[in-house]
Design an enzyme around this catalytic site. Sequence first.
Site, mmCIF file in Angstrom:
data_model
loop_
_atom_site.group_PDB
_atom_site.id
_atom_site.type_symbol
_atom_site.label_atom_id
_atom_site.label_comp_id
_atom_site.label_asym_id
_atom_site.label_seq_id
_atom_site.Cartn_x
_atom_site.Cartn_y
_atom_site.Cartn_z
ATOM 1 N N LYS A 252 -5.438 5.909 -20.397
ATOM 2 C CA LYS A 252 -5.592 6.345 -21.784
ATOM 3 C C LYS A 252 -4.338 5.964 -22.586
ATOM 4 O O LYS A 252 -4.058 4.801 -22.739
ATOM 5 C CB LYS A 252 -5.898 7.846 -21.804
ATOM 6 C CG LYS A 252 -6.978 8.271 -20.776
ATOM 7 C CD LYS A 252 -8.342 7.696 -21.062
ATOM 8 C CE LYS A 252 -9.352 7.803 -19.905
ATOM 9 N NZ LYS A 252 -9.531 9.097 -19.293
ATOM 10 N N ASP B 207 -3.923 18.611 -15.497
ATOM 11 C CA ASP B 207 -4.296 17.266 -15.927
ATOM 12 C C ASP B 207 -3.756 17.115 -17.344
ATOM 13 O O ASP B 207 -4.289 17.685 -18.292
ATOM 14 C CB ASP B 207 -5.817 17.103 -15.871
ATOM 15 C CG ASP B 207 -6.267 15.688 -16.244
ATOM 16 O OD1 ASP B 207 -5.541 15.010 -17.004
ATOM 17 O OD2 ASP B 207 -7.354 15.281 -15.792
ATOM 18 N N ARG C 282 0.835 -1.217 0.000
ATOM 19 C CA ARG C 282 0.000 0.000 0.000
ATOM 20 C C ARG C 282 0.870 1.268 0.000
ATOM 21 O O ARG C 282 0.387 2.362 -0.238
ATOM 22 C CB ARG C 282 -0.990 0.008 1.174
ATOM 23 C CG ARG C 282 -1.896 1.239 1.195
ATOM 24 C CD ARG C 282 -3.229 1.008 1.902
ATOM 25 N NE ARG C 282 -3.054 0.452 3.233
ATOM 26 C CZ ARG C 282 -2.593 1.136 4.285
ATOM 27 N NH1 ARG C 282 -2.290 2.411 4.173
ATOM 28 N NH2 ARG C 282 -2.457 0.544 5.455
ATOM 29 N N TYR D 178 -12.517 17.598 -16.981
ATOM 30 C CA TYR D 178 -13.059 16.233 -16.945
ATOM 31 C C TYR D 178 -14.204 16.153 -15.922
ATOM 32 O O TYR D 178 -14.044 16.541 -14.754
ATOM 33 C CB TYR D 178 -11.917 15.287 -16.568
ATOM 34 C CG TYR D 178 -12.289 13.837 -16.487
ATOM 35 C CD1 TYR D 178 -12.689 13.136 -17.626
ATOM 36 C CD2 TYR D 178 -12.223 13.159 -15.283
ATOM 37 C CE1 TYR D 178 -13.024 11.794 -17.552
ATOM 38 C CE2 TYR D 178 -12.549 11.809 -15.204
ATOM 39 C CZ TYR D 178 -12.955 11.137 -16.344
ATOM 40 O OH TYR D 178 -13.279 9.806 -16.264
HETATM 41 C C1 LIG Z 1 -10.140 9.475 -17.971
HETATM 42 C C2 LIG Z 1 -9.711 10.766 -17.420
HETATM 43 C C3 LIG Z 1 -9.500 10.945 -16.048
HETATM 44 C C4 LIG Z 1 -9.833 9.876 -15.034
HETATM 45 O O1 LIG Z 1 -9.051 8.761 -15.150
HETATM 46 P P1 LIG Z 1 -9.518 7.285 -14.729
HETATM 47 O O2 LIG Z 1 -8.316 6.471 -14.991
HETATM 48 O O3 LIG Z 1 -10.704 6.941 -15.591
HETATM 49 O O4 LIG Z 1 -9.910 7.351 -13.288
HETATM 50 C C5 LIG Z 1 -9.016 12.166 -15.620
HETATM 51 N N1 LIG Z 1 -8.773 13.174 -16.479
HETATM 52 C C6 LIG Z 1 -8.978 13.042 -17.795
HETATM 53 C C7 LIG Z 1 -8.684 14.192 -18.695
HETATM 54 C C8 LIG Z 1 -9.457 11.848 -18.307
HETATM 55 O O5 LIG Z 1 -9.693 11.724 -19.615
#
Ligand SMILES: *Cc1c(COP(=O)(O)O)cnc(C)c1O
Length: 403
Positions: A224, A199, A75, A128
């Site tokens: 992604k 982000d 963890r 997001y």
């Molecule tokens: C998908 C996404 C997230 C969240 O990520 P997860 O892995 O689905 O929790 C955050 N920011 C952006 C821009 C995203 O496309």
Amino acid sequence: MQSIPGEGVLPAPPVFRMPIDPRDIAICTSAGEAAPDDFGSMAPPIVQTSLFSLPTFRELLDALADEDDHYVYTRGQNPTVAHVERQLAALERGDRCKCFGSGMAAISAVLMGLLESGDHVLFINQIYGPTLQLANHLQRFGITHDVTYDRSIESIASAVKENTRLVWMESPSTMLFRMLDVPAVAALASERGLVSVMDNTWSTPLFQKPIEVGVDIVVHSLTKYVGGHSDVVAGAVITSARLMEQIFYRAFMLNGGILGPFDAWLLARGIRTLPIRLERHQSNALAVAEFLSQHASVRRVFHPALDPEDRDLAASQLAGYSGLLSFELATDEFAAVADFIDGLKMFRIGVSWGGFESLVVSPNRGDNGDSLAAQGIPPGLVRLSVGLEDADQLKKDLAQALS
Ligand SMILES: *Cc1c(COP(=O)(O)O)cnc(C)c1O
């Protein structure tokens, strides 16, 4: 395209960006540090263990006192996860990286690790959706926020309040891929003593390095492009040692949203091909975007390289363009949007993005017109994640569905 009398049609301006930094290619393709007992294995070992035993009780106590730098319990730290963390920190040019079980776990850890009751967060640009939903939940703990879609630095500065502690940006933004002047926002934040967060999921560390232009913290959904194979959900935070210490002890260890060793191993596999995949996503998406921008049934294409307002900012801030874009169908009708999506054959219908496969979705759910209007999103918007298939076949598929 522009036409000059007597000279025919000029080709569209070249929008390919600079080649990927060779240092980054070296980081992505390196096998990492070999463990003493890994038999020389090229892929990192999956250290599938929940805990680590130490030779003496005193050594265990020392390790526990400094758990962000020792293997005690998975963890906290785990060698397979740490391998990916070293790669991501190096790619973002940051001191430290921590990986999480999802992008949202990473985002939660930043907000919960750094904010106190009474603090305010300023979100800039289209953000997001679940990040804003989380911000709404945090109101229960006395943390408030505002969202500004106005991207001028003057209006961003005037939206900063006395109790603003953190500014959160996306550039390019969610759904519309609008650019921000990132160095200017980072400078504003530092002048006012605020923590700035980007982000950076759309660009990946290969196409944008926010820390190099003064941003304090970068978060990623590794689900992604970094994973890239649509088989793992993961996230990351990259920042200075000072901010990471707070995030690690106040949120990472206590929220417990960790990345498991096997999922980290899948990410390590994805990272090896990230540069070559992104080159293909970039060229395919540019081909699709140019095709769409010339089609009579399309009102507007949202891609940073093609947006007349954003093109220059994009060219100066991004080293490349990934494969996620959107466009506005020449309709405001939900039924027409749904029929178009259903008419596509190569684009699979689904959420998420950044994998090998092309995907299509729309933010229009048929009953959320007011919410879309508030975010400046047109009802005819369709989002494409352009995959690694053949670009001509993708264009043919779009042409048949548009007709
Ligand atoms: C998908 C996404 C997230 C969240 O990520 P997860 O892995 O689905 O929790 C955050 N920011 C952006 C821009 C995203 O496309």
